[in-house]
Design an enzyme around this catalytic site. Structure first.
Site, PDB file in Angstrom:
ATOM      1  N   CYS A  55      -2.095   1.718   4.443  1.00 48.00           N
ATOM      2  CA  CYS A  55      -0.782   1.802   3.800  1.00 48.00           C
ATOM      3  C   CYS A  55       0.159   2.724   4.576  1.00 48.00           C
ATOM      4  O   CYS A  55      -0.280   3.686   5.229  1.00 48.00           O
ATOM      5  CB  CYS A  55      -0.912   2.366   2.387  1.00 48.00           C
ATOM      6  SG  CYS A  55      -1.764   1.293   1.241  1.00 48.00           S
ATOM      7  N   GLU A  57       2.154   5.004   3.391  1.00 51.78           N
ATOM      8  CA  GLU A  57       2.152   6.398   2.921  1.00 51.78           C
ATOM      9  C   GLU A  57       1.071   7.201   3.628  1.00 51.78           C
ATOM     10  O   GLU A  57       1.287   8.339   4.051  1.00 51.78           O
ATOM     11  CB  GLU A  57       1.908   6.468   1.412  1.00 51.78           C
ATOM     12  CG  GLU A  57       2.995   5.809   0.569  1.00 51.78           C
ATOM     13  CD  GLU A  57       2.688   4.358   0.257  1.00 51.78           C
ATOM     14  OE1 GLU A  57       2.174   3.637   1.142  1.00 51.78           O
ATOM     15  OE2 GLU A  57       2.960   3.939  -0.874  1.00 51.78           O
ATOM     16  N   CYS A  88      -0.104   3.081  -3.958  1.00 54.44           N
ATOM     17  CA  CYS A  88      -1.404   2.647  -4.486  1.00 54.44           C
ATOM     18  C   CYS A  88      -2.251   3.880  -4.842  1.00 54.44           C
ATOM     19  O   CYS A  88      -1.940   5.019  -4.479  1.00 54.44           O
ATOM     20  CB  CYS A  88      -2.124   1.759  -3.474  1.00 54.44           C
ATOM     21  SG  CYS A  88      -2.941   2.669  -2.153  1.00 54.44           S
ATOM     22  N   CYS A  91      -3.496   6.102  -1.900  1.00 55.30           N
ATOM     23  CA  CYS A  91      -2.440   6.951  -1.337  1.00 55.30           C
ATOM     24  C   CYS A  91      -2.113   8.107  -2.272  1.00 55.30           C
ATOM     25  O   CYS A  91      -1.798   9.212  -1.821  1.00 55.30           O
ATOM     26  CB  CYS A  91      -1.195   6.120  -1.057  1.00 55.30           C
ATOM     27  SG  CYS A  91      -1.424   4.979   0.321  1.00 55.30           S
TER      28      CYS A  91
HETATM   29  N1  THU Z   1       0.970  -1.184   0.911  1.00 52.81           N
HETATM   30  C1  THU Z   1       1.465   0.008   1.355  1.00 52.81           C
HETATM   31  O1  THU Z   1       1.657   0.209   2.561  1.00 52.81           O
HETATM   32  N2  THU Z   1       1.740   0.967   0.437  1.00 52.81           N
HETATM   33  C2  THU Z   1       1.599   0.816  -0.902  1.00 52.81           C
HETATM   34  O2  THU Z   1       1.859   1.746  -1.640  1.00 52.81           O
HETATM   35  C3  THU Z   1       1.156  -0.453  -1.451  1.00 52.81           C
HETATM   36  C4  THU Z   1       0.696  -1.470  -0.474  1.00 52.81           C
HETATM   37  C5  THU Z   1       0.697  -2.242   1.899  1.00 52.81           C
HETATM   38  C6  THU Z   1      -0.746  -2.536   2.129  1.00 52.81           C
HETATM   39  C7  THU Z   1      -0.678  -3.958   2.641  1.00 52.81           C
HETATM   40  O3  THU Z   1      -0.430  -3.916   4.040  1.00 52.81           O
HETATM   41  C8  THU Z   1       0.541  -4.539   1.956  1.00 52.81           C
HETATM   42  O4  THU Z   1       1.284  -3.435   1.480  1.00 52.81           O
HETATM   43  C9  THU Z   1       0.213  -5.465   0.814  1.00 52.81           C
HETATM   44  O5  THU Z   1      -0.653  -4.882  -0.076  1.00 52.81           O
END
Ligand code: THU
Length: 134
Positions: A55, A57, A88, A91
């Site tokens: 992610c 974050e 999520c 994170c």
């Molecule tokens: N994702 C993030 O980068 N941050 C979040 O808080 C939620 C999800 C990304 C992970 C994945 O690459 C995409 O979003 C779809 O889940």
């Protein structure tokens, strides 16, 4: 810069096109400020072995920590979706390692960014005190 939410959100938005998300096509970018006012950014980085994806974050937080930061003063996150984006669970736990409970997380949304504190995002989280650590 400090912790001005609009400046931090704008910085995250400027990174969005560097997100590597060929599988979900959901682009995310984050910006963190440490307690010295240094700013670090991150984008989500996906992998064909999906579970290895990371992610935005956590990329931003780990980048800050790798540069020597230990305390985070604010975080902003934005995404390519139209709706409010909130971090999520993984994170949230990583953020709680480096940010005090009252640190504000700005989540991009239509109109004004949404404001949550770390403790609102992760109430009753697993904390070092549970291991008897300072
Ligand atoms: N994702 C993030 O980068 N941050 C979040 O808080 C939620 C999800 C990304 C992970 C994945 O690459 C995409 O979003 C779809 O889940």
């Amino acid at each position: 810069m400090a912790t001005d939410p609009h400046a931090l959100i704008r910085l995250a938005r400027e990174c969005l096109d560097r997100s590597y998300a060929p599988y979900s096509r959901f682009h995310v970018a984050a910006a963190v400020v440490d307690d010295s006012g240094r700013v670090f950014t991150g984008v989500n980085v996906e992998n064909i072995s999906y579970g290895l994806s990371m992610c935005a974050e956590r990329v931003a937080i780990f980048s800050a920590v790798a540069a020597g930061a230990r305390r985070i003063a604010a975080l902003a996150v934005t995404g390519s979706g139209a709706d409010l984006l909130s971090p999520c669970g993984a994170c949230r736990q990583v953020l709680a390692e480096f940010a005090a409970p009252d640190v504000v997380v700005w989540c991009d949304a239509p109109g004004e960014p949404h404001r949550w504190t770390v403790s609102e995002l992760l109430p009753h989280g697993f904390a070092a005190s549970r291991l008897g650590k300072p």
